[in-house]
Design a protein around this motif. Structure first.
Motif, PDB file in Angstrom:
ATOM      1  N   ASP A 160      -0.142   1.593   8.172  1.00 16.97           N
ATOM      2  CA  ASP A 160       0.247   2.785   7.429  1.00 16.97           C
ATOM      3  C   ASP A 160      -0.896   3.190   6.501  1.00 16.97           C
ATOM      4  OD1 ASP A 160       0.560   1.521   4.717  1.00 16.97           O
ATOM      5  OD2 ASP A 160       2.207   0.465   5.709  1.00 16.97           O
ATOM      6  N   ASP A 161      -0.832   4.391   5.952  1.00 15.96           N
ATOM      7  CA  ASP A 161      -1.943   4.924   5.163  1.00 15.96           C
ATOM      8  C   ASP A 161      -2.271   4.061   3.954  1.00 15.96           C
ATOM      9  OD1 ASP A 161      -2.040   6.941   6.967  1.00 15.96           O
ATOM     10  OD2 ASP A 161      -1.376   8.539   5.612  1.00 15.96           O
ATOM     11  N   ALA A 162      -1.245   3.537   3.266  1.00 17.48           N
ATOM     12  CA  ALA A 162      -1.487   2.735   2.063  1.00 17.48           C
ATOM     13  C   ALA A 162      -2.221   1.443   2.408  1.00 17.48           C
ATOM     14  CB  ALA A 162      -0.165   2.430   1.362  1.00 17.48           C
ATOM     15  N   ALA A 163      -1.764   0.751   3.461  1.00 17.62           N
ATOM     16  CA  ALA A 163      -2.411  -0.494   3.861  1.00 17.62           C
ATOM     17  C   ALA A 163      -3.833  -0.239   4.357  1.00 17.62           C
ATOM     18  CB  ALA A 163      -1.586  -1.184   4.947  1.00 17.62           C
ATOM     19  N   LEU A 164      -4.021   0.855   5.072  1.00 22.94           N
ATOM     20  CA  LEU A 164      -5.352   1.188   5.579  1.00 22.94           C
ATOM     21  C   LEU A 164      -6.306   1.496   4.416  1.00 22.94           C
ATOM     22  CD1 LEU A 164      -7.127   1.702   8.053  1.00 22.94           C
ATOM     23  CD2 LEU A 164      -6.267   4.049   8.098  1.00 22.94           C
ATOM     24  N   ARG A 165      -5.806   2.211   3.420  1.00 24.38           N
ATOM     25  CA  ARG A 165      -6.645   2.530   2.262  1.00 24.38           C
ATOM     26  C   ARG A 165      -7.017   1.260   1.491  1.00 24.38           C
ATOM     27  NH1 ARG A 165      -3.263   5.209  -0.230  1.00 24.38           N
ATOM     28  NH2 ARG A 165      -2.732   3.778  -1.888  1.00 24.38           N
ATOM     29  N   ARG A 166      -6.046   0.365   1.316  1.00 26.07           N
ATOM     30  CA  ARG A 166      -6.337  -0.893   0.611  1.00 26.07           C
ATOM     31  C   ARG A 166      -7.383  -1.711   1.350  1.00 26.07           C
ATOM     32  NH1 ARG A 166      -0.671  -0.886  -0.181  1.00 26.07           N
ATOM     33  NH2 ARG A 166      -0.405  -2.301   1.591  1.00 26.07           N
ATOM     34  N   ALA A 167      -7.292  -1.752   2.667  1.00 25.95           N
ATOM     35  CA  ALA A 167      -8.260  -2.516   3.455  1.00 25.95           C
ATOM     36  C   ALA A 167      -9.659  -1.915   3.341  1.00 25.95           C
ATOM     37  CB  ALA A 167      -7.814  -2.553   4.918  1.00 25.95           C
ATOM     38  N   ILE A 168      -9.749  -0.591   3.399  1.00 26.40           N
ATOM     39  CA  ILE A 168     -11.053   0.080   3.280  1.00 26.40           C
ATOM     40  C   ILE A 168     -11.671  -0.197   1.912  1.00 26.40           C
ATOM     41  CG2 ILE A 168     -12.144   2.352   3.126  1.00 26.40           C
ATOM     42  CD1 ILE A 168     -10.148   3.290   5.280  1.00 26.40           C
ATOM     43  N   GLU A 169     -10.837  -0.144   0.857  1.00 28.89           N
ATOM     44  CA  GLU A 169     -11.338  -0.403  -0.487  1.00 28.89           C
ATOM     45  C   GLU A 169     -11.761  -1.854  -0.647  1.00 28.89           C
ATOM     46  OE1 GLU A 169      -8.047   0.837  -2.810  1.00 28.89           O
ATOM     47  OE2 GLU A 169      -8.659   2.954  -2.899  1.00 28.89           O
ATOM     48  N   ALA A 170     -10.957  -2.774  -0.115  1.00 27.14           N
ATOM     49  CA  ALA A 170     -11.264  -4.195  -0.260  1.00 27.14           C
ATOM     50  C   ALA A 170     -12.549  -4.567   0.471  1.00 27.14           C
ATOM     51  CB  ALA A 170     -10.099  -5.041   0.261  1.00 27.14           C
TER      52      ALA A 170
END
Length: 646
Positions: free
Chosen positions: A12-22
């Motif tokens: 989902d968008d939230a998990a994808l964004r967290r992974a990109i940031e991490a």
């Protein structure tokens, strides 16, 4: 890469964004999920991610990657080849981890190598972290690192980095030794000295900015004149001013508004607090600014030598930390030394309490070590004021409204002038309130010259009034009036006031196109006995420099923008499958690799061709058939799967 690309698309968008940031992925050049997967599996990106992992987590990853991979589909490459048609089915975690070790098996292996029991729950926590960082797949209690990650870890020994065995077996360096009472006392006193100096310098800087805002250059930074002015006020070197401005801005004591740094409401209140509580504000903002990974590794223990014990421990804990960790600790250490968290690179008792989040304890320690504040001064016949020690901030602040600061040390000195008394009267004081305040803090009474100056200034104060213009006075904005025609005539012809454009609008009034505050302070600076009043004729206080209002910072989030771009470019299962096939064909063309391509023929028959692709375009690809020694042109939509030639 197929497994990871499919997994990325399913997030989902939230998990994808967290992974990109991490993973700190740069959005440059990433157009689809395959680009993102390729970026995440790049050796440099993998090394950057591993550099931020502690030793125990790296050991879990390394041991999981050492497990043998079966021949019937455990590796992502073979899975990708077999499932090229239904591309998104390859993201099934259960399939990807079917032959991976369980967390219990990893814990058992680590316990043997490290010769100490490793709880399964510790391995499970590490596996969850590795899964969220997209370095491995953790599903049904099994952990499977991506092949590119395992290959990179396997290359570590050749780079001078620890192997899986060393990650699991090398013990931590000795624990930090408790300091002696003598060392603790020395560090505490030195840290208090640093804290007092820092708070004093920053208080002077905030006070100077409240008096005259500082312009931020369009290219960033401060101009040299402003920098020199702040350096003189704070009694620091010019080179230290940007750091002090950054510290006060981070603590929200000042804020940038319309290109100028101004004092904030919090900064105004901060100046009225005790030295210990001022320091607590700085220490709290310092701790809040620490990155989570740095805060987690700084021991909340007094007496730790940062340049010895701490760096040795960090080198063991983050074996691939490299320069990023050392640079972060160095930057943190410089500020810690400046505000007294450390002294001579050793954690102070108050600093240890700050790192533990115990600010009340830290303030209590500082209060017991800082110089005692005094509440009385010596009033001299030459209109000077001398403090025998550091003044209580509330007294210091009120004295600054009445007098000009001449020197700022442990024993400060001030001087009262007619202009400074007029400034205090403009701030709402009267002769009686000023004299009563001075009596309450004077060790020598009130000298006669000082009494005369205050009473004389108060008697003259308000002979000139500035008020808002009425509707009939347009187009002027403010009016200057006085019952003394001679004084009003002097103001009218005063060359220093020419920019105000003062002109007669009646026998006892002058008009100006500028607002009340501008006219008021121009007259005050020219030492006229001026007061501001409202429409009702009541004297009002005019603030010279308005406080900065902290505005919310609206910044574009690169991770959010990248996720939106990926979703826009994604055209569904069919488009994703076609993109993956095109990627495989492009890779074969670049490497001149022979591949086996399975083509669905009319009637449902699947035919395998041994091909050497030459070009791709228009939904078709051209290749050399190695068996028939002819050139074929085939539709990409008919491809069932692609696999390397045997």
């Amino acid at each position: 890469m197929l497994t990871l690309a499919s997994r990325l698309r399913a997030l989902d968008d939230a998990a994808l964004r967290r992974a990109i940031e991490a993973r700190m992925v740069s959005p440059t050049g990433i157009k689809d999920f395959f680009d993102l997967a390729e970026a995440l599996l790049d050796p440099v990106a993998i090394q950057n991610a591993l550099a931020h992992l502690d030793r125990s987590t790296l050991a879990v990853l390394a041991i999981a990657g050492e497990a043998p991979v079966s021949d019937d589909g455990a590796s992502e490459e073979s899975a990708g080849a077999a499932l090229a048609g239904p591309v998104m089915a390859a993201a099934d975690h259960a399939d990807a981890t079917a032959f991976a070790p369980t967390t219990a098996e990893i814990a058992a292996r680590l316990s043997i190598l490290g010769e100490r029991a490793i709880p399964v729950v510790q391995v499970e926590a590490a596996a969850t972290q590795l899964d969220s960082l997209l370095l491995a797949i953790y599903s049904d209690g099994r952990l499977k690192p991506y092949d590119a990650v395992s290959a990179h870890l396997a290359s570590w020994p050749a780079q001078g980095l620890p192997s899986a065995l060393m990650l699991a077996s090398v013990a931590a360096p000795p624990s930090f030794a408790p300091p002696t009472d003598t060392d603790t006392a020395f560090t505490t006193n030195l840290a208090a000295e640093r804290a007092f100096t820092a708070v004093s310098s920053l208080a002077e800087l905030v006070s100077e900015i409240s008096r005259e805002p500082v312009h931020e250059l369009s290219r960033g930074g401060l101009g040299l004149p402003d920098t020199k002015r702040l350096a003189a006020a704070a009694a620091v070197e010019v080179e230290a001013v940007p750091t002090l401005v950054a510290l006060t801005a981070r603590a929200e004591l000042i804020a940038k508004e319309l290109g100028y740094w101004r004092q904030t409401e919090l900064g105004e209140a901060w100046l009225m607090g005790s030295t210990a509580h001022r320091w607590s504000t700085l220490a709290a903002s310092w701790r809040a600014s620490l990155p989570t990974d740095v805060l987690d590794i700084l021991p909340a223990q007094a007496g730790v030598f940062w340049d010895g014990e701490l760096r040795d421990f960090l080198g063991w804990l983050y074996p691939a930390g490299g320069t990023w960790l050392d640079d972060r600790v160095t930057a943190v250490q410089a500020e810690a030394e400046f505000i007294g968290i450390t002294a001579h690179h050793t954690t102070s008792a108050a600093g240890g309490a700050v790192l533990a989040g115990a600010f009340d304890e830290a303030v209590a320690i500082m209060e017991g070590s800082l110089p005692a504040e005094v509440g009385a001064v010596y009033l001299q016949h030459d209109l000077s004021i001398v403090s025998p020690g550091p003044l209580a901030p509330s007294i210091d602040a009120r004295l600054r409204a009445l007098a000009d600061v001449e020197s700022r040390e442990l024993a400060s000195s001030y001087r009262i002038t007619a202009a400074s008394v007029n400034r205090a009267l403009a701030g709402g004081e009267t002769a009686e309130t000023l004299l009563e305040f001075l009596r309450s803090i004077s060790l020598t009474g009130i000298p006669q010259p000082l009494d005369y100056l205050i009473r004389e200034s108060a008697s003259r104060y308000g002979r000139v009034r500035v008020l808002p213009a009425s509707a009939g006075d347009a187009p002027v904005q403010s009016v200057v009036r006085s019952d003394d025609p001679a004084l009003l005539g002097t103001i009218e012809v005063d060359q220093t006031l020419t920019p105000l454009g003062l002109h007669r609008i009646s026998s006892d009034r002058l008009g100006s196109r500028f607002p009340v505050d501008v006219v008021f302070w121009a007259l005050s600076d020219s030492r006229y006995p001026v007061a501001a009043e409202n429409e009702a004729g009541e004297i009002v206080h005019v603030r010279r420099i308005p406080l900065a209002q902290k505005a919310p910072v609206v910044a574009s989030d690169p991770a959010v923008d990248l996720v939106e771009r990926l979703r826009t470019s994604d055209g569904g299962e069919g488009k994703a499958a076609g993109a993956w096939l095109a990627r495989q064909l492009d890779a074969a063309i670049r490497t001149k690799q022979t591949i086996t391509v399975s083509i669905a023929m009319p009637g449902g028959v699947v035919v395998d061709y041994l091909l050497e692709p030459a070009s791709v375009g228009g939904g078709r690809f051209r290749a050399r058939d190695r068996r028939a020694d002819i050139e074929r042109t085939l539709p990409i939509s008919s491809i069932v799967s692609i696999s390397p030639a045997p």
